[in-house]
Each structure stands twice: as structure tokens, then as C-alpha cells.
Design an enzyme around this catalytic site. Sequence first.
Site, PDB file in Angstrom:
ATOM      1  N   ASP A  21       0.835  -1.210   0.000  1.00 10.27           N
ATOM      2  CA  ASP A  21       0.000   0.000   0.000  1.00 10.27           C
ATOM      3  C   ASP A  21       0.870   1.261   0.000  1.00 10.27           C
ATOM      4  O   ASP A  21       1.976   1.259   0.536  1.00 10.27           O
ATOM      5  CB  ASP A  21      -0.913  -0.022   1.240  1.00 10.27           C
ATOM      6  CG  ASP A  21      -2.054   0.972   1.133  1.00 10.27           C
ATOM      7  OD1 ASP A  21      -2.384   1.391   0.005  1.00 10.27           O
ATOM      8  OD2 ASP A  21      -2.613   1.334   2.179  1.00 10.27           O
ATOM      9  N   GLY A  24      -0.075   5.564  -4.306  1.00  9.60           N
ATOM     10  CA  GLY A  24      -0.667   6.852  -4.661  1.00  9.60           C
ATOM     11  C   GLY A  24      -0.002   7.990  -3.901  1.00  9.60           C
ATOM     12  O   GLY A  24       0.354   9.018  -4.478  1.00  9.60           O
ATOM     13  N   TRP A  26       2.944   7.976  -2.528  1.00 11.65           N
ATOM     14  CA  TRP A  26       4.342   8.091  -2.964  1.00 11.65           C
ATOM     15  C   TRP A  26       4.421   8.984  -4.207  1.00 11.65           C
ATOM     16  O   TRP A  26       5.274   9.866  -4.294  1.00 11.65           O
ATOM     17  CB  TRP A  26       4.878   6.686  -3.268  1.00 11.65           C
ATOM     18  CG  TRP A  26       6.339   6.625  -3.589  1.00 11.65           C
ATOM     19  CD1 TRP A  26       7.368   6.440  -2.704  1.00 11.65           C
ATOM     20  CD2 TRP A  26       6.936   6.728  -4.896  1.00 11.65           C
ATOM     21  NE1 TRP A  26       8.570   6.425  -3.376  1.00 11.65           N
ATOM     22  CE2 TRP A  26       8.330   6.592  -4.721  1.00 11.65           C
ATOM     23  CE3 TRP A  26       6.434   6.908  -6.177  1.00 11.65           C
ATOM     24  CZ2 TRP A  26       9.225   6.634  -5.782  1.00 11.65           C
ATOM     25  CZ3 TRP A  26       7.323   6.960  -7.242  1.00 11.65           C
ATOM     26  CH2 TRP A  26       8.700   6.822  -7.039  1.00 11.65           C
ATOM     27  N   HIS A  38       2.158   3.363  -9.112  1.00 13.37           N
ATOM     28  CA  HIS A  38       1.922   1.933  -9.347  1.00 13.37           C
ATOM     29  C   HIS A  38       3.069   1.321 -10.161  1.00 13.37           C
ATOM     30  O   HIS A  38       3.477   0.191  -9.913  1.00 13.37           O
ATOM     31  CB  HIS A  38       0.585   1.724 -10.062  1.00 13.37           C
ATOM     32  CG  HIS A  38      -0.601   2.156  -9.248  1.00 13.37           C
ATOM     33  ND1 HIS A  38      -0.735   1.856  -7.904  1.00 13.37           N
ATOM     34  CD2 HIS A  38      -1.717   2.862  -9.570  1.00 13.37           C
ATOM     35  CE1 HIS A  38      -1.870   2.362  -7.447  1.00 13.37           C
ATOM     36  NE2 HIS A  38      -2.480   2.982  -8.431  1.00 13.37           N
ATOM     37  N   SER A  66      -7.662  -5.357  -5.166  1.00 11.08           N
ATOM     38  CA  SER A  66      -8.759  -5.877  -4.357  1.00 11.08           C
ATOM     39  C   SER A  66     -10.078  -5.798  -5.120  1.00 11.08           C
ATOM     40  O   SER A  66     -10.214  -5.019  -6.076  1.00 11.08           O
ATOM     41  CB  SER A  66      -8.872  -5.097  -3.038  1.00 11.08           C
ATOM     42  OG  SER A  66      -9.552  -3.875  -3.229  1.00 11.08           O
ATOM     43  N   TRP A  70     -12.011  -1.801  -7.914  1.00  7.90           N
ATOM     44  CA  TRP A  70     -12.746  -1.444  -9.140  1.00  7.90           C
ATOM     45  C   TRP A  70     -13.397  -0.077  -9.017  1.00  7.90           C
ATOM     46  O   TRP A  70     -13.747   0.540 -10.027  1.00  7.90           O
ATOM     47  CB  TRP A  70     -13.838  -2.479  -9.440  1.00  7.90           C
ATOM     48  CG  TRP A  70     -13.328  -3.828  -9.832  1.00  7.90           C
ATOM     49  CD1 TRP A  70     -13.310  -4.942  -9.041  1.00  7.90           C
ATOM     50  CD2 TRP A  70     -12.778  -4.226 -11.089  1.00  7.90           C
ATOM     51  NE1 TRP A  70     -12.776  -6.004  -9.737  1.00  7.90           N
ATOM     52  CE2 TRP A  70     -12.442  -5.593 -11.003  1.00  7.90           C
ATOM     53  CE3 TRP A  70     -12.526  -3.555 -12.296  1.00  7.90           C
ATOM     54  CZ2 TRP A  70     -11.878  -6.305 -12.047  1.00  7.90           C
ATOM     55  CZ3 TRP A  70     -11.963  -4.266 -13.347  1.00  7.90           C
ATOM     56  CH2 TRP A  70     -11.642  -5.619 -13.214  1.00  7.90           C
ATOM     57  N   LEU A 132      10.400 -20.937  -4.400  1.00  5.07           N
ATOM     58  CA  LEU A 132       9.618 -19.916  -3.689  1.00  5.07           C
ATOM     59  C   LEU A 132       8.192 -19.978  -4.224  1.00  5.07           C
ATOM     60  O   LEU A 132       7.987 -19.993  -5.441  1.00  5.07           O
ATOM     61  CB  LEU A 132      10.208 -18.521  -3.940  1.00  5.07           C
ATOM     62  CG  LEU A 132       9.356 -17.322  -3.471  1.00  5.07           C
ATOM     63  CD1 LEU A 132       9.290 -17.272  -1.944  1.00  5.07           C
ATOM     64  CD2 LEU A 132       9.925 -16.005  -4.010  1.00  5.07           C
TER      65      LEU A 132
HETATM   66  C1  IPE Z   1      -5.552  -2.655  -0.102  1.00  3.79           C
HETATM   67  O1  IPE Z   1      -5.208  -1.326  -0.202  1.00  3.79           O
HETATM   68  C2  IPE Z   1      -5.527  -3.298  -1.468  1.00  3.79           C
HETATM   69  C3  IPE Z   1      -4.201  -3.546  -2.030  1.00  3.79           C
HETATM   70  C4  IPE Z   1      -3.060  -3.264  -1.463  1.00  3.79           C
HETATM   71  C5  IPE Z   1      -4.184  -4.182  -3.315  1.00  3.79           C
HETATM   72  P1  IPE Z   1      -6.276  -0.154  -0.390  1.00  3.79           P
HETATM   73  O2  IPE Z   1      -5.499   1.096  -0.560  1.00  3.79           O
HETATM   74  O3  IPE Z   1      -7.237  -0.500  -1.479  1.00  3.79           O
HETATM   75  O4  IPE Z   1      -7.051  -0.184   0.997  1.00  3.79           O
HETATM   76  P2  IPE Z   1      -7.853   0.964   1.748  1.00  3.79           P
HETATM   77  O5  IPE Z   1      -8.816   1.543   0.757  1.00  3.79           O
HETATM   78  O6  IPE Z   1      -6.863   1.976   2.207  1.00  3.79           O
HETATM   79  O7  IPE Z   1      -8.508   0.273   2.894  1.00  3.79           O
HETATM   80  C1  IPE Z   2      -1.481   0.340  -3.293  1.00  2.00           C
HETATM   81  O1  IPE Z   2      -1.334   1.710  -3.335  1.00  2.00           O
HETATM   82  C2  IPE Z   2      -1.827  -0.275  -4.624  1.00  2.00           C
HETATM   83  C3  IPE Z   2      -3.214  -0.723  -4.725  1.00  2.00           C
HETATM   84  C4  IPE Z   2      -4.134  -0.611  -3.801  1.00  2.00           C
HETATM   85  C5  IPE Z   2      -3.592  -1.366  -5.963  1.00  2.00           C
HETATM   86  P1  IPE Z   2      -2.565   2.714  -3.320  1.00  2.00           P
HETATM   87  O2  IPE Z   2      -2.967   2.989  -4.728  1.00  2.00           O
HETATM   88  O3  IPE Z   2      -3.647   2.240  -2.449  1.00  2.00           O
HETATM   89  O4  IPE Z   2      -1.877   4.016  -2.721  1.00  2.00           O
HETATM   90  P2  IPE Z   2      -2.446   4.975  -1.597  1.00  2.00           P
HETATM   91  O5  IPE Z   2      -2.875   4.111  -0.457  1.00  2.00           O
HETATM   92  O6  IPE Z   2      -3.594   5.707  -2.210  1.00  2.00           O
HETATM   93  O7  IPE Z   2      -1.299   5.863  -1.259  1.00  2.00           O
HETATM   94 MG    MG Z   3      -4.077   2.441  -0.490  1.00  2.00          MG
END
Ligand code: IPE
Ligand code: IPE
Ligand code: MG
Length: 247
Positions: A21, A24, A26, A38, A66, A70, A132
Amino acid sequence: MTAVPPLSSDDQPQHVAIIMDGNGRWARSRGRPRTFGHREGVEALRRTVEAAGALNLAYLTVFGFSTENWSRPKDEVHTLMDLLRLYVQRDLDRLVREGVRIRVIGERSGLSADILRIIETAESRTAQNTHLNLTIAFNYGAQNEIARAARRVAEDVARGALRPDEVNEASLGARLDTAGLPAPDLIVRTSGELRLSNFMLWQAAYAELVFLDILWPDFDRAALEAAIDEFRRRERRYGGASRHAGS
Ligand code: IPE
Ligand code: IPE
Ligand code: MG
């Protein structure tokens, strides 16, 4: 980088799962679009898979997309789909050579035909590998996974393959996407958020949870080792008495 010997002691986690996580945030901190984060996140995944292999971890699971993701803007969803294509296709030959076995868990319906083909190719080309076990949770949500397992249980009961009194932790667990995989010993989440966000809710029953403030694109071997060090300081009890409580 200084050479770190591979982990070998008994308190090594067999299965590490990571909620990747913070991509975005970063990117935003650099004034760039989320999709840039990403892309850098894929580089962090490459480093992490390599580090997991070097540290002799048996199982690494990563949360890539997740069932709730979507709801993000269309172009971001598109980029995340593209990145799975890119990661699996670009790295597959090397992962095959390095003995990595790939599995993908999550809901398959709703994924495009070409993504399904890429997933099936990756799984079948690496099915004999044993170095692995890399599991990618993609279009994954734990509640969805448990509901699908419950549906399979119901179908098996309806056709007489399972008796109602045989429905238990083992028979339901065997119908989850993770059937055959050990439960994660350690679940790591980056970006400082303190939640599971619908990740491995069943399998997390006795996992140790480690939350790191680092954003996913900055994750590397040192961060993985820091999480494992933290895991080693924990005392796992599984509902039993504390080792330090006296008798
Ligand atoms: C969880 O992160 C899903 C993945 C890392 C793929 P999210 O960024 O979607 O989770 P929330 O919205 O902060 O709970
Ligand atoms: C994790 O980073 C990647 C996915 C959930 C697919 P985020 O996109 O959730 O990044 P933040 O949490 O908004 O910084
Ligand atoms: Mg996130």
C-alpha cells in the site's frame, strides 16, 4: 550492500504476506500521477520477490488488486490491469528459471480473457517449481473468497459429496483459494494504515501483524528484513499459556 546470510533459524516465518500500500501517496509527494506510483510499485515487487528468494522464504503472498479497487477511476484500474500483464509477462521466463511457483488467488470472473490467459500460463509454466511459492492476490477480497468457498460447500452438500456434519474449519478451508497453502505467519502492511482491508481474513487468524510507515514503492530487502526481525520478537501463543507466565 552488505551480504546478509539467509535466514535459517526456527523462528523464521514460513509464509509472509504483504499488503502493498501507498503507491498513490508516494507519487503525490513527487507531484506525479498515481499511476506513476503503481509503476514504481512493480519495481518494489521485483526487489521483494528477489529478496524473499535470497532469504529462503518458502511462501510470499502479495495483495495486488482488491475486489473493492474497481471503484477507482477507470484509467487507474486500467493501469493496474496493465501492470499485472507487464509483471507476469516480462518476468515469467526468469521466474520459471529461478524456481518460483506462481499462484493467483481471487475472483476470476470479471477479469478479461487475456488476463485470464496470462494467469493460467504463469500457473501452469511454474507448477513444478519449488524454490519460492509466490501467490498474487488479484481481484481478491477475503469476504468474496469465503462466500465462494461456502457456495462450493453448499454445492457439495446438495449433490451428496459432503454431509452437513462434515462442514468444519478443514472442509471450508480446503475450498478457499488458498487450499494447500499454509496460513501466513506474518502479514506486513506498508504505508502506515492499520487495517487489513479485506485481505486473508480467514487465513490471518493467528498471523502476526506488522505495520510499516514506509510507502510501497520504497520497499526493499532491508524493509522485509526489518519486518521479519519484528516478527521474531513476537511470542506466538495460539490461545495457549504464555511461555513467561510461570506454572
Ligand atoms: C488494499 O489497499 C488493497 C491492495 C493493497 C491491493 P487499499 O489502498 O485499497 O485499501 P484501503 O482503501 O486503504 O482500505
Ligand atoms: C497500493 O497503493 C496499490 C493498490 C491498492 C492497488 P494505493 O494505490 O492504495 O496508494 P495509496 O494508499 O492511495 O497511497
Ligand atoms: Mg491504499
